[in-house]
Scaffold this motif. Structure first.
Motif, short mmCIF file in Angstrom:
data_model
loop_
_atom_site.label_atom_id
_atom_site.label_comp_id
_atom_site.label_asym_id
_atom_site.label_seq_id
_atom_site.Cartn_x
_atom_site.Cartn_y
_atom_site.Cartn_z
N ILE A 188 0.84 -1.21 0.00
CA ILE A 188 0.00 0.00 0.00
C ILE A 188 0.88 1.25 0.00
O ILE A 188 0.64 2.20 -0.76
N TYR A 189 1.88 1.25 0.85
CA TYR A 189 2.80 2.39 0.95
C TYR A 189 3.50 2.65 -0.40
O TYR A 189 3.58 3.78 -0.87
N THR A 190 3.96 1.59 -1.04
CA THR A 190 4.65 1.72 -2.32
C THR A 190 3.72 2.23 -3.41
O THR A 190 4.06 3.16 -4.14
N GLY A 191 2.54 1.62 -3.51
CA GLY A 191 1.61 2.01 -4.56
C GLY A 191 1.04 3.40 -4.39
O GLY A 191 0.68 4.06 -5.37
N ALA A 192 0.97 3.87 -3.15
CA ALA A 192 0.36 5.18 -2.87
C ALA A 192 1.34 6.34 -2.94
O ALA A 192 0.92 7.50 -2.91
N THR A 193 2.65 6.04 -3.03
CA THR A 193 3.62 7.14 -2.91
C THR A 193 4.69 7.20 -4.01
O THR A 193 5.36 8.22 -4.14
N ILE A 194 4.88 6.13 -4.79
CA ILE A 194 5.85 6.19 -5.88
C ILE A 194 5.17 6.73 -7.13
O ILE A 194 4.00 6.44 -7.40
N HIS A 195 5.89 7.49 -7.93
CA HIS A 195 5.32 8.28 -9.01
C HIS A 195 4.71 7.45 -10.15
O HIS A 195 3.51 7.56 -10.43
N GLU A 196 5.52 6.68 -10.88
CA GLU A 196 5.09 6.00 -12.10
C GLU A 196 4.63 4.57 -11.83
O GLU A 196 5.14 3.90 -10.92
N VAL A 197 3.70 4.08 -12.65
CA VAL A 197 3.26 2.69 -12.55
C VAL A 197 4.44 1.74 -12.73
O VAL A 197 4.61 0.78 -11.98
N ALA A 198 5.28 2.00 -13.74
CA ALA A 198 6.43 1.13 -14.00
C ALA A 198 7.40 1.12 -12.82
O ALA A 198 8.00 0.08 -12.50
N GLN A 199 7.56 2.26 -12.16
CA GLN A 199 8.44 2.34 -11.01
C GLN A 199 7.87 1.55 -9.83
O GLN A 199 8.62 0.93 -9.06
N VAL A 200 6.55 1.56 -9.69
CA VAL A 200 5.90 0.78 -8.64
C VAL A 200 6.10 -0.72 -8.90
O VAL A 200 6.40 -1.48 -7.97
N VAL A 201 5.95 -1.12 -10.15
CA VAL A 201 6.15 -2.53 -10.51
C VAL A 201 7.58 -2.95 -10.18
O VAL A 201 7.81 -4.02 -9.59
N ALA A 202 8.56 -2.13 -10.53
CA ALA A 202 9.96 -2.46 -10.29
C ALA A 202 10.28 -2.55 -8.81
O ALA A 202 10.90 -3.52 -8.34
N ALA A 203 9.84 -1.54 -8.05
CA ALA A 203 10.12 -1.53 -6.61
C ALA A 203 9.40 -2.67 -5.90
O ALA A 203 9.97 -3.36 -5.05
N GLY A 204 8.13 -2.91 -6.26
CA GLY A 204 7.37 -3.98 -5.63
C GLY A 204 7.96 -5.35 -5.91
O GLY A 204 8.06 -6.19 -5.02
N SER A 205 8.37 -5.57 -7.15
CA SER A 205 8.96 -6.86 -7.52
C SER A 205 10.24 -7.14 -6.75
O SER A 205 10.54 -8.29 -6.41
N ALA A 206 11.00 -6.09 -6.46
CA ALA A 206 12.25 -6.25 -5.71
C ALA A 206 11.99 -6.64 -4.25
O ALA A 206 12.89 -7.14 -3.57
N MET A 207 10.76 -6.43 -3.78
CA MET A 207 10.43 -6.74 -2.38
C MET A 207 9.59 -8.01 -2.23
O MET A 207 9.21 -8.37 -1.12
N GLY A 208 9.26 -8.67 -3.34
CA GLY A 208 8.51 -9.92 -3.27
C GLY A 208 7.15 -9.82 -3.94
O GLY A 208 6.59 -8.73 -4.10
N ASN A 209 6.60 -10.97 -4.31
CA ASN A 209 5.33 -11.01 -5.05
C ASN A 209 4.17 -10.46 -4.24
O ASN A 209 3.27 -9.80 -4.79
N ASP A 210 4.14 -10.72 -2.94
CA ASP A 210 3.04 -10.23 -2.10
C ASP A 210 3.01 -8.70 -2.08
O ASP A 210 1.95 -8.08 -2.19
N VAL A 211 4.18 -8.12 -1.93
CA VAL A 211 4.28 -6.65 -1.93
C VAL A 211 3.90 -6.12 -3.31
O VAL A 211 3.14 -5.15 -3.43
N ALA A 212 4.42 -6.74 -4.34
CA ALA A 212 4.21 -6.25 -5.71
C ALA A 212 2.74 -6.25 -6.08
O ALA A 212 2.23 -5.29 -6.67
N GLN A 213 2.02 -7.32 -5.76
CA GLN A 213 0.61 -7.42 -6.13
C GLN A 213 -0.21 -6.31 -5.47
O GLN A 213 -1.00 -5.63 -6.14
N THR A 214 -0.04 -6.13 -4.17
CA THR A 214 -0.77 -5.07 -3.47
C THR A 214 -0.36 -3.69 -3.96
O THR A 214 -1.19 -2.79 -4.11
N ALA A 215 0.93 -3.51 -4.25
CA ALA A 215 1.44 -2.21 -4.71
C ALA A 215 0.83 -1.82 -6.04
O ALA A 215 0.42 -0.67 -6.24
N VAL A 216 0.76 -2.76 -6.98
CA VAL A 216 0.23 -2.45 -8.31
C VAL A 216 -1.25 -2.12 -8.24
O VAL A 216 -1.72 -1.16 -8.87
#
Length: 334
Positions: A188-216
């Motif tokens: 939630i924190y990642t998806g609500a505060t990082i600028h670009e969709v692609a940047q959210v995907v990259a950052a979320g993926s680096a932290m694991g699938n659970d984080v990435a799915q919620t972030a996107v």
């Protein structure tokens, strides 16, 4: 005869923008990077437009203007194909609350700081704010016609998104083990505060699938808020003008965006159709970026100065620090 010449000029400009878009997408694939092709397109356009200024001349101008106006609006409207109402329901009340608080506070802070403290013009302040608050370059492009911004103001705002969105993309995975968030809260924190969709995907993926799915999903919900923000912003600018005859342009593409989201939620299109629409939409937005870059001169960017960069830096710190607090409160209480 004049109509044929005009049509040929439009095709020439479209072809040039399409060529830069193709190169941008090829670079994304070859470099295997999470950077959006929109960013490569505006950078290529800036370089070529300043090295070969004739590219932005009258010969190409009709087609480039078509890209920056009509094609851009079509692209923003069909951007809704990436989102469904089911996405919004999936993230829950906590993510919606964090999205809304961070979006509104960032946009308000951008306007107040930009106008009152830094002395920036309203379009630049709002463009930097929209890029930081909603969805990066796509939000800036969508906001441009509503605030009646100039090409150099838009290009400067996009540049700030590139810089601080990239910093966030690398910083968040480093912060994750330090702040003690659960995977859902970090998403939630990642998806609500990082600028670009692609940047959210990259950052979320680096932290694991659970984080990435919620972030996107959180990020796409934040993107969904683009349309109502544009409608409210256009209405506010109309009233603020104080002259009934001078009204901010109606962002019809925002209505289109909402319509596409609703349609995408109610009608299950074949995956191949959805993929094709997403690809065409990406082309439209990338071509608009290329045209924007071609029409922007470095001298005009220099004249804007360092203030937009400082504004974007403050907004970045606000997103990181305030977003951390808001996410903690929302996920703890709800």
């Amino acid at each position: 005869m004049q109509e044929d010449t005009s049509m040929f000029a439009i095709i020439q400009g479209l072809g040039l923008a399409a060529l830069l878009s193709a190169i941008s997408m090829m670079l994304v694939q070859r470099l295997d990077t999470s950077i959006s092709p929109l960013i490569f397109a505006i950078l290529l356009g800036l370089v070529l437009g300043n090295v070969l200024p004739g590219l932005a001349g009258s010969k190409w101008q009709p087609g480039l203007a078509f890209c920056k106006k009509r094609l851009l609006r079509i692209g923003v409207a069909f951007y809704g194909i990436n989102i469904t109402l089911q996405h919004i329901a999936a993230v829950g009340v906590g993510a919606l609350l964090v999205d809304a608080v961070m979006l509104l506070s960032t946009l308000a802070l951008a306007y107040w700081l930009g106008r009152r403290w830094l002395g920036l013009d309203a379009p630049t302040s709002l463009l930097v704010g929209a890029g930081s608050a909603i969805c990066g370059a796509a939000a800036i492009l969508a906001t441009e016609p509503v605030v009646r911004a100039k090409s150099q103001q838009t290009a400067v705002a996009v540049g700030t998104v590139v810089i601080f969105g990239t910093v966030a993309m690398f910083a968040y995975p480093l912060l994750y083990p330090l702040i003690g968030f659960s995977p859902e809260a970090m998403g939630i924190y990642t998806g609500a505060t990082i600028h670009e969709v692609a940047q959210v995907v990259a950052a979320g993926s680096a932290m694991g699938n659970d984080v990435a799915q919620t972030a996107v999903i959180t990020k796409l919900t934040r993107v969904m808020m683009l349309a109502p923000v544009l409608l409210v912003l256009g209405s506010w600018l109309s009233r603020r003008s104080g002259v009934e005859a001078v009204r901010a342009p109606q962002p019809w593409f925002a209505y289109g965006f909402i319509a596409v989201v609703v349609f995408n939620s109610l009608v299950q299109l074949p995956p191949v159709w959805v993929g094709t629409i997403q690809q065409l939409d990406s082309w439209a937005l990338t071509m608009a970026m290329a045209a924007l870059g071609l029409g922007t001169h470095i001298g005009a960017l220099r004249s804007v100065g360092w203030k937009p960069l400082l504004l974007a830096a403050i907004l970045f710190l606000h997103l990181v620090m305030t977003g951390l607090i808001v996410t903690h409160v929302a996920t703890s209480w709800l």
